[in-house]
Design an enzyme around this catalytic site. Structure first.
Site, mmCIF file in Angstrom:
data_model
loop_
_atom_site.group_PDB
_atom_site.id
_atom_site.type_symbol
_atom_site.label_atom_id
_atom_site.label_comp_id
_atom_site.label_asym_id
_atom_site.label_seq_id
_atom_site.Cartn_x
_atom_site.Cartn_y
_atom_site.Cartn_z
ATOM 1 N N GLU A 1 -2.342 9.094 8.365
ATOM 2 C CA GLU A 1 -0.912 8.856 8.285
ATOM 3 C C GLU A 1 -0.423 9.559 9.569
ATOM 4 O O GLU A 1 0.649 8.913 10.123
ATOM 5 C CB GLU A 1 -0.386 8.970 6.976
ATOM 6 C CG GLU A 1 -0.526 8.050 5.936
ATOM 7 C CD GLU A 1 0.046 6.653 5.997
ATOM 8 O OE1 GLU A 1 1.124 6.611 6.673
ATOM 9 O OE2 GLU A 1 -0.249 5.837 5.337
ATOM 10 N N TYR B 1 -0.791 8.490 -2.216
ATOM 11 C CA TYR B 1 -0.692 8.196 -3.609
ATOM 12 C C TYR B 1 -1.814 8.980 -4.406
ATOM 13 O O TYR B 1 -1.742 9.278 -5.614
ATOM 14 C CB TYR B 1 -0.866 6.829 -4.011
ATOM 15 C CG TYR B 1 0.508 5.892 -3.806
ATOM 16 C CD1 TYR B 1 1.431 6.390 -3.249
ATOM 17 C CD2 TYR B 1 0.399 4.547 -4.270
ATOM 18 C CE1 TYR B 1 2.890 5.623 -3.246
ATOM 19 C CE2 TYR B 1 1.388 3.775 -4.350
ATOM 20 C CZ TYR B 1 2.551 4.386 -3.625
ATOM 21 O OH TYR B 1 3.830 3.501 -3.346
ATOM 22 N N GLY B 2 -3.004 8.956 -3.464
ATOM 23 C CA GLY B 2 -4.263 9.308 -4.199
ATOM 24 C C GLY B 2 -4.587 10.476 -5.005
ATOM 25 O O GLY B 2 -5.384 10.643 -5.716
ATOM 26 N N CYS C 1 -11.028 2.938 0.161
ATOM 27 C CA CYS C 1 -9.602 3.157 0.361
ATOM 28 C C CYS C 1 -9.113 2.390 1.688
ATOM 29 O O CYS C 1 -9.974 2.355 2.897
ATOM 30 C CB CYS C 1 -9.293 4.648 0.635
ATOM 31 S SG CYS C 1 -7.860 5.177 1.235
ATOM 32 N N THR C 2 -8.021 1.748 1.790
ATOM 33 C CA THR C 2 -7.811 0.739 2.670
ATOM 34 C C THR C 2 -7.290 1.722 4.082
ATOM 35 O O THR C 2 -7.445 0.826 5.175
ATOM 36 C CB THR C 2 -6.623 -0.071 2.341
ATOM 37 O OG1 THR C 2 -5.487 0.770 1.873
ATOM 38 C CG2 THR C 2 -7.102 -1.259 1.377
ATOM 39 N N HIS C 3 -7.144 2.898 3.950
ATOM 40 C CA HIS C 3 -6.723 3.814 5.068
ATOM 41 C C HIS C 3 -8.296 3.878 5.898
ATOM 42 O O HIS C 3 -8.290 4.096 7.163
ATOM 43 C CB HIS C 3 -6.485 5.119 4.746
ATOM 44 C CG HIS C 3 -5.015 4.922 4.530
ATOM 45 N ND1 HIS C 3 -4.524 4.629 3.464
ATOM 46 C CD2 HIS C 3 -3.958 5.770 5.275
ATOM 47 C CE1 HIS C 3 -3.096 4.886 3.396
ATOM 48 N NE2 HIS C 3 -2.761 5.411 4.353
ATOM 49 N N CYS D 1 -4.416 -1.766 -1.971
ATOM 50 C CA CYS D 1 -4.506 -0.317 -2.167
ATOM 51 C C CYS D 1 -5.590 -0.215 -3.337
ATOM 52 O O CYS D 1 -5.384 -0.655 -4.338
ATOM 53 C CB CYS D 1 -3.023 0.303 -2.511
ATOM 54 S SG CYS D 1 -3.223 2.021 -3.088
ATOM 55 N N ASN D 2 -6.703 0.489 -2.968
ATOM 56 C CA ASN D 2 -7.523 0.979 -3.967
ATOM 57 C C ASN D 2 -7.128 1.709 -5.095
ATOM 58 O O ASN D 2 -7.423 1.485 -6.412
ATOM 59 C CB ASN D 2 -8.884 1.527 -3.408
ATOM 60 C CG ASN D 2 -9.545 0.726 -2.528
ATOM 61 O OD1 ASN D 2 -10.523 0.016 -2.894
ATOM 62 N ND2 ASN D 2 -9.279 0.594 -1.168
ATOM 63 N N THR D 3 -6.261 2.799 -4.936
ATOM 64 C CA THR D 3 -5.709 3.674 -5.741
ATOM 65 C C THR D 3 -4.958 2.791 -6.694
ATOM 66 O O THR D 3 -5.184 2.876 -8.105
ATOM 67 C CB THR D 3 -4.799 4.698 -5.331
ATOM 68 O OG1 THR D 3 -5.628 5.375 -4.043
ATOM 69 C CG2 THR D 3 -4.368 5.648 -5.989
ATOM 70 N N ASP E 1 0.824 -1.270 -0.195
ATOM 71 C CA ASP E 1 -0.058 0.103 0.153
ATOM 72 C C ASP E 1 0.850 1.176 0.078
ATOM 73 O O ASP E 1 2.094 1.176 0.077
ATOM 74 C CB ASP E 1 -0.822 -0.152 1.140
ATOM 75 C CG ASP E 1 -1.889 1.195 1.307
ATOM 76 O OD1 ASP E 1 -2.496 1.488 0.212
ATOM 77 O OD2 ASP E 1 -1.863 1.945 2.545
ATOM 78 N N SER E 2 0.253 2.534 -0.185
ATOM 79 C CA SER E 2 1.021 3.555 -0.080
ATOM 80 C C SER E 2 1.544 3.804 1.386
ATOM 81 O O SER E 2 2.703 4.623 1.355
ATOM 82 C CB SER E 2 0.270 4.800 -0.535
ATOM 83 O OG SER E 2 -1.004 4.946 0.563
HETATM 84 N N1 DGL Z 1 -4.771 3.440 1.314
HETATM 85 C C1 DGL Z 1 -4.723 3.622 -0.288
HETATM 86 C C2 DGL Z 1 -6.160 3.349 -1.192
HETATM 87 O O1 DGL Z 1 -6.714 2.322 -0.769
HETATM 88 C C3 DGL Z 1 -3.942 4.848 -0.752
HETATM 89 C C4 DGL Z 1 -4.390 6.010 -0.368
HETATM 90 C C5 DGL Z 1 -3.396 7.382 -0.609
HETATM 91 O O2 DGL Z 1 -1.987 7.028 -0.546
HETATM 92 O O3 DGL Z 1 -3.825 8.227 -1.017
HETATM 93 O O4 DGL Z 1 -6.278 3.916 -1.969
#
Ligand code: DGL
Length: 273
Positions: free
Chosen positions: A154, A42-43, A187-189, A73-75, A10-11
């Site tokens: 984060e 990353y998003g 988003c996994t966050h 990571c969804n992105t 993931d990011s």
């Molecule tokens: N956790 C990631 C996702 O599921 C990336 C979030 C990010 O870095 O912006 O998209």
């Protein structure tokens, strides 16, 4: 049988939300996790940048002899899955969006209003609606990008009114105007702020894709005959910047288990040089 680990990335620390589900569903599996904490989020970055980051990380995971890569990571899943599969044709690579889309399509009806929240890139890609509507074209879907939530998570700013205000800033109008009754944490966050969301909007049904991912991981391991059996290796967590918050989160996740955990600070630049 195959006792090699599964690679997750993931990011940053968001993908860690997948790990307790893995521990419950597939307790014999071991993992190598890479969180790109030095370059998160990353998003809101360009697609080409994200794709290149994901190439670097997947090359690294393959060099660690993983038997499969799960993109936590969804992105990355939304824009780089097919490119990653082309780059590493010899191992299975799974994204997070397809399994969750299946669940949403199977458990919602045309009477529901489904809200999908995620990063700017995930939402702009339309990856969720494209997949879900293929499985069930009756559904009403609405999307909202929430770009400031990941940096706050984060930083570990979760149990604070700044987080609640940010959630309300993005979701108040979105939920009321579209009469959203089902919210997909794209988003996994976001599972890390699930309690905040549930407190503010107690009537919502929440779908967590990081939980849905494990059925497809299990299926793929079974189909290929590569499930682990009593491996002796440790789980290893790499971070491109081993932040205090990242270590704390891992310790929290593993506090109630006897899993062995090892941390490594890892400089991708050194690896690439
Ligand atoms: N956790 C990631 C996702 O599921 C990336 C979030 C990010 O870095 O912006 O998209």
């Amino acid at each position: 049988m195959d006792n090699r680990p599964i690679g997750f990335f993931d990011s940053g620390l968001g993908g860690l939300t997948c790990i307790p589900h893995l521990m419950r569903a597939l307790p014999d599996e071991r993992i190598v996790y890479f969180g790109d904490t030095a370059r998160t989020p990353y998003g809101s970055k360009a697609e080409s940048t994200i794709r290149n980051f994901s190439f670097e990380i997947s090359d690294f995971l393959v060099s660690q002899d993983v038997k499969m890569i799960a993109i936590a990571c969804n992105t990355v899943s939304s824009i780089a899955l097919s490119a990653l599969r082309k780059r590493h044709p010899s191992i299975p690579i799974l994204g997070i969006i397809s399994p969750a889309s299946h669940t949403i399509a199977n458990t919602c009806t045309g009477e529901n209003n489904v809200g999908i929240i995620g990063t700017k890139v995930t939402i702009a890609s339309d990856a969720y609606p494209d997949k879900i509507l293929k499985f069930n074209s009756d559904l009403h879907l609405h999307q909202m990008a929430c770009p400031t939530l990941v940096p706050l998570i984060e930083e570990g700013i979760i149990e604070h009114s700044i987080m609640d205000l940010s959630i309300e800033y993005y979701l108040d109008h979105f939920i009321k105007y579209n009469e959203i009754d089902t919210l997909v944490l794209g988003c996994t966050h976001y599972p890390l702020i699930r309690k905040n969301i549930e407190k503010i909007y107690p009537k919502l049904r929440i779908v967590d894709p990081s939980k849905e991912m494990f059925t497809s991981i299990d299926d793929t391991l079974t189909e290929r005959g590569i499930k682990a059996a009593s491996p002796t290796i440790s789980n290893i967590f790499y971070a491109s910047d081993l932040s205090e918050n990242f270590v704390n989160m891992i310790n929290k996740i593993f506090s109630d288990s006897d899993f062995k955990v090892a941390f490594r600070n890892f400089d991708l630049d050194d690896y690439l040089r």
